[in-house]
Design an enzyme around this catalytic site. Sequence first.
Site, PDB file in Angstrom:
ATOM      1  N   ASN A   1      17.581  -9.810  -7.161  1.00 12.97           N
ATOM      2  CA  ASN A   1      17.483  -8.371  -6.921  1.00 12.97           C
ATOM      3  C   ASN A   1      18.810  -7.867  -6.367  1.00 12.97           C
ATOM      4  OD1 ASN A   1      16.909  -5.794  -6.080  1.00 12.97           O
ATOM      5  ND2 ASN A   1      14.990  -6.326  -5.049  1.00 12.97           N
TER       6      ASN A   1
ATOM      7  N   SER B   1       8.038  -6.815  -9.576  1.00 10.88           N
ATOM      8  CA  SER B   1       8.065  -7.091  -8.143  1.00 10.88           C
ATOM      9  C   SER B   1       7.712  -5.832  -7.352  1.00 10.88           C
ATOM     10  CB  SER B   1       9.465  -7.555  -7.753  1.00 10.88           C
ATOM     11  OG  SER B   1       9.516  -7.834  -6.376  1.00 10.88           O
TER      12      SER B   1
ATOM     13  N   SER C   1      10.058   4.178  -0.717  1.00 10.70           N
ATOM     14  CA  SER C   1      11.085   3.660   0.177  1.00 10.70           C
ATOM     15  C   SER C   1      10.449   2.585   1.051  1.00 10.70           C
ATOM     16  CB  SER C   1      11.623   4.813   1.031  1.00 10.70           C
ATOM     17  OG  SER C   1      12.398   4.308   2.078  1.00 10.70           O
TER      18      SER C   1
ATOM     19  N   CYS D   1      17.940  -2.928  -5.412  1.00 13.29           N
ATOM     20  CA  CYS D   1      16.997  -2.128  -4.629  1.00 13.29           C
ATOM     21  C   CYS D   1      17.743  -0.962  -3.971  1.00 13.29           C
ATOM     22  CB  CYS D   1      16.307  -2.961  -3.555  1.00 13.29           C
ATOM     23  SG  CYS D   1      15.188  -1.952  -2.562  1.00 13.29           S
TER      24      CYS D   1
END
Lengths: 295, 238
Positions: free
Chosen positions: A118, A21, A66, A121
């Site tokens: 997820n 991803s 980022s 992250c």
Amino acid sequence: MNKLHINIGGLGLKNPLLLASGVWDMDSPVEIETYGAVILKGVNLKGRKGNPPPRIYDIQCGVINSIGLENGGVDELNRKIEKIKGRTKLIANIFGSTIEEYRDVAERLKGIDGIEINVSCPNVKDSGIAFGRSPEYVEKITAQVKKVSDVPVFVKLTPDTDRLEDIALAAEKAGADAVVCANTYTGMVIDINTGKPILGGTTGGVSGPCIKPLTVYRVWKLRKILKIPIIASGGIASWQDVIEYIMAGANAVEIGSIIFRNLEAGREIISGLNKYLEEKNIHHILDIRGGVHDG
Amino acid sequence: MKYKRIQPIVKQQNRDLVKVEFKWDGEPPMPGQFFMLTLERLDIFLPRPFSVFDFQNGVLSFLIKPIGRFTNLIMNTDDFHIMGPLGNPAPFATSGIFVGGGIGVAPLHFHAKQTENFIFIAGSLTDDLRFFISDLEKRGRVIYTTEDGSYGVKGLATEPLEEILKEKREITVFACGPVPMLEKVKEITGGRNTYLYMEQVMGCGTGGCKGCAIKTTDGYKMVCSDGPVFNAVEVIFE
């Protein structure tokens, strides 16, 4: 027989190479048909505008980013999925700022073959890694997503924790069909002329070849305790790296940053794997898988 | 768009600038577009975006100022991967003023060569740019500026722009260079008919990673897939 065909939690894949991803969006020119599956960019319910620039920076033998999960929300993603359906298997990567948001996103998704949760992250403050460091939250989120999904559900773990095993076991207990080990490592780069962080988001996630041994170790560690398959993700740049991860105990792998510098990395890896298995007279790629469980 | 392994056919250094040329049989680039170059060695991981300095007779060239880890290796490297052309072509104009600051003249050189009538203002600290862009002098008016007046007109590249605009108010302006220069160009023109070549660190170069964001009046936009040339009105400087 196809030496690379695999099955993960009921999801049949033509090969064990998945596109991670975050590196591909619908219009960018990657040959996604090469991959067993592609994992789409992270999506939440209403979308997210992403982090301030600069968002990405070259470190030696890797990248720090980022991005901040910029996306247009689940309804927009559903519309985009319509256009690429059938090119290969599609897995959605979902995140949220509450347990309910994870569930709602999973419930609304259409036309996908799998879900990657997820909880890892490092670039968003109100979701992701905060949940991913807690076995209790991972268990709750996974259970909720499983309840509303009729496709296999994978949980992408953070490597930035001393409770990796507990968190992975919590995902397994809640019914995850596989874990993905692992997301990027939190890092930082500083401009020595200004004394300020280089990234607009101050800290970022480190990926690329420089993290590979760290993640190989984590895959090897999880293989000893998990019954469900492991999808390895961290610094793969060649077919040799894929073999290494499978020997450590992975059932499949994701590649990410390498496609920034080599658009054909997927095709080169698949051809390298086939050649290796042929030369070594190995019947199927998972015959070389290490670890104490055969999955 | 094509991705392939490539070796330079010519490398030419003059003072602190380097021109690198490749034979290119892929899609011809349009003004505004760029290519990503990757080094074979993994310790310089990300590819770098380079705008087109020139493209003629199947030869693609880039004008580069070696200032970082990647660009400092260019003179010693013969093995690259190249991907492109990428990004959107710049808006078309039959006449224009080009304002380039330092190495920012690179994409404007290619752009001006395809513009019927142009005035090209090249600002630098020395006369280093002229060696590479003097071919423009046959095609249009070229004004060189240096801050200390050691070559050409004394002052910043934006000063002649102010003068010229007093007479040619409707002309299109294209600018590329350091951020303070771009801000000044926008201030002088009020953003009217003004297009800025923007720069940002990139990951994929193809709209996939959302790494090369800049701030605009319409939220974050990507230099690679929304630009790299933006209407000055929408660019927000910070």
